[in-house]
Design a protein around this motif. Structure first.
Motif, short mmCIF file in Angstrom:
data_model
loop_
_atom_site.label_atom_id
_atom_site.label_comp_id
_atom_site.label_asym_id
_atom_site.label_seq_id
_atom_site.Cartn_x
_atom_site.Cartn_y
_atom_site.Cartn_z
N SER A 51 0.75 -1.21 0.12
CA SER A 51 -0.19 -0.07 -0.04
C SER A 51 0.91 1.24 -0.14
O SER A 51 0.32 2.31 -0.51
CB SER A 51 -0.96 -0.09 1.16
N SER A 52 1.97 1.02 0.59
CA SER A 52 3.13 2.25 0.37
C SER A 52 4.40 1.42 0.59
O SER A 52 4.44 0.36 1.22
CB SER A 52 3.02 3.29 1.46
N TRP A 53 5.35 2.18 -0.05
CA TRP A 53 6.86 1.61 0.03
C TRP A 53 7.11 1.50 1.58
O TRP A 53 8.02 0.41 1.80
CB TRP A 53 7.65 2.45 -0.79
N GLU A 54 7.04 2.39 2.32
CA GLU A 54 7.59 2.33 3.51
C GLU A 54 6.97 1.12 4.57
O GLU A 54 7.75 0.32 5.16
CB GLU A 54 7.47 3.54 4.31
N GLU A 55 5.72 0.85 4.14
CA GLU A 55 4.89 -0.08 4.81
C GLU A 55 5.40 -1.46 4.35
O GLU A 55 5.60 -2.30 5.17
CB GLU A 55 3.58 0.00 4.73
N ALA A 56 5.62 -1.45 2.97
CA ALA A 56 6.02 -2.90 2.45
C ALA A 56 7.44 -3.09 3.18
O ALA A 56 7.86 -4.26 3.36
CB ALA A 56 6.27 -2.44 1.11
N VAL A 57 8.39 -2.04 3.19
CA VAL A 57 9.80 -2.31 3.80
C VAL A 57 9.79 -2.77 5.10
O VAL A 57 10.33 -3.68 5.49
CB VAL A 57 10.64 -1.10 3.57
N SER A 58 8.70 -2.03 5.88
CA SER A 58 8.74 -2.62 7.18
C SER A 58 7.92 -3.85 7.46
O SER A 58 8.70 -4.77 8.38
CB SER A 58 7.70 -1.33 8.10
N MET A 59 6.91 -4.21 6.60
CA MET A 59 6.67 -5.71 6.77
C MET A 59 7.61 -6.68 6.34
O MET A 59 7.83 -7.74 7.05
CB MET A 59 5.18 -5.74 5.78
N THR A 60 8.33 -6.29 5.24
CA THR A 60 9.27 -7.49 5.02
C THR A 60 10.45 -7.40 6.25
O THR A 60 10.84 -8.78 6.54
CB THR A 60 10.31 -6.63 3.57
N ARG A 61 11.00 -6.40 6.67
CA ARG A 61 11.79 -6.59 7.92
C ARG A 61 11.15 -7.48 8.89
O ARG A 61 11.72 -8.37 9.41
CB ARG A 61 12.33 -5.24 8.24
N GLY A 62 10.03 -7.02 9.18
CA GLY A 62 9.01 -7.87 10.44
C GLY A 62 9.02 -9.41 10.00
O GLY A 62 9.36 -10.37 10.96
N LEU A 63 8.77 -9.69 8.99
CA LEU A 63 8.56 -11.18 8.58
C LEU A 63 10.02 -11.78 8.44
O LEU A 63 9.97 -13.03 8.93
CB LEU A 63 7.93 -11.20 7.08
#
Length: 182
Positions: A51-63
């Motif tokens: 939904s946003s680049w920042e959210e995708a980066v954060s989700m990737t790091r969390g996963l």
């Protein structure tokens, strides 16, 4: 085709842009369909809804930190120098598939690039160099990578090529990119 295309798309005059030819758009669509079919056949992994680049980066790091077996569309961002100056660049990458490697005391991931074509191209190896390097900055380990080409009758990758990380090849390309930005 232009070395400055990405910069121009982000910063150039939008009235000077031309639409992509229909044949190119069709190839992009076929490539996306191919990737989706390979992901479905290759086994369960976690997709990243963007939904946003920042959210995708954060989700990737969390996963990655939670140790999931794999991630589709992993989004990475790091800040690093690209040349001998004091400039720091923000570098992004969206990896087709990350696979958790067994045998490590903490989660370590390996990048996979998926292409519809049957033969590897030089750009494929450079792309995997870049992903391997980004991951090494995040993980502290230079993990192996793979290039998956084509699909067999079961939807699995037809050919899997191990990637040999070439830091010199990557740094040469990044030096050129830094010079273009400058």
């Amino acid at each position: 085709e232009c070395d400055r295309r990405v910069w121009l798309d982000a910063n150039g005059d939008p009235t000077l842009r031309t639409d992509l030819p229909p044949d190119t758009l069709r190839l992009f669509a076929l490539g996306i369909q191919h990737e989706e079919a390979i992901h479905a056949a290759a086994g369960p992994v976690t997709p990243i809804p963007v939904s946003s680049w920042e959210e995708a980066v954060s989700m990737t790091r969390g996963l990655m930190q939670s140790g999931v077996p794999g991630i589709i569309g992993a989004c990475l961002a790091v800040e690093a120098p690209l040349d001998r100056s004091d400039r720091v660049f923000r570098l992004h990458g969206r990896i087709d598939r990350l696979i958790r490697l067994p045998g490590y005391s903490r989660p370590v991931y390996s990048p996979v690039e998926i292409k519809q074509r049957s033969r590897p191209e030089d750009a494929d190896w450079l792309q995997l160099d870049y992903y391997t390097w980004l991951l090494s900055l995040i993980q502290g380990i230079t993990a192996p990578a793979e290039l998956w080409l084509g699909a067999d009758e079961f939807g699995q990758p037809y050919r899997r090529f191990p990637h040999e990380y070439d830091e010199d090849r990557l740094m040469h390309a990044l030096d050129r990119a830094a010079a273009l930005v400058a």
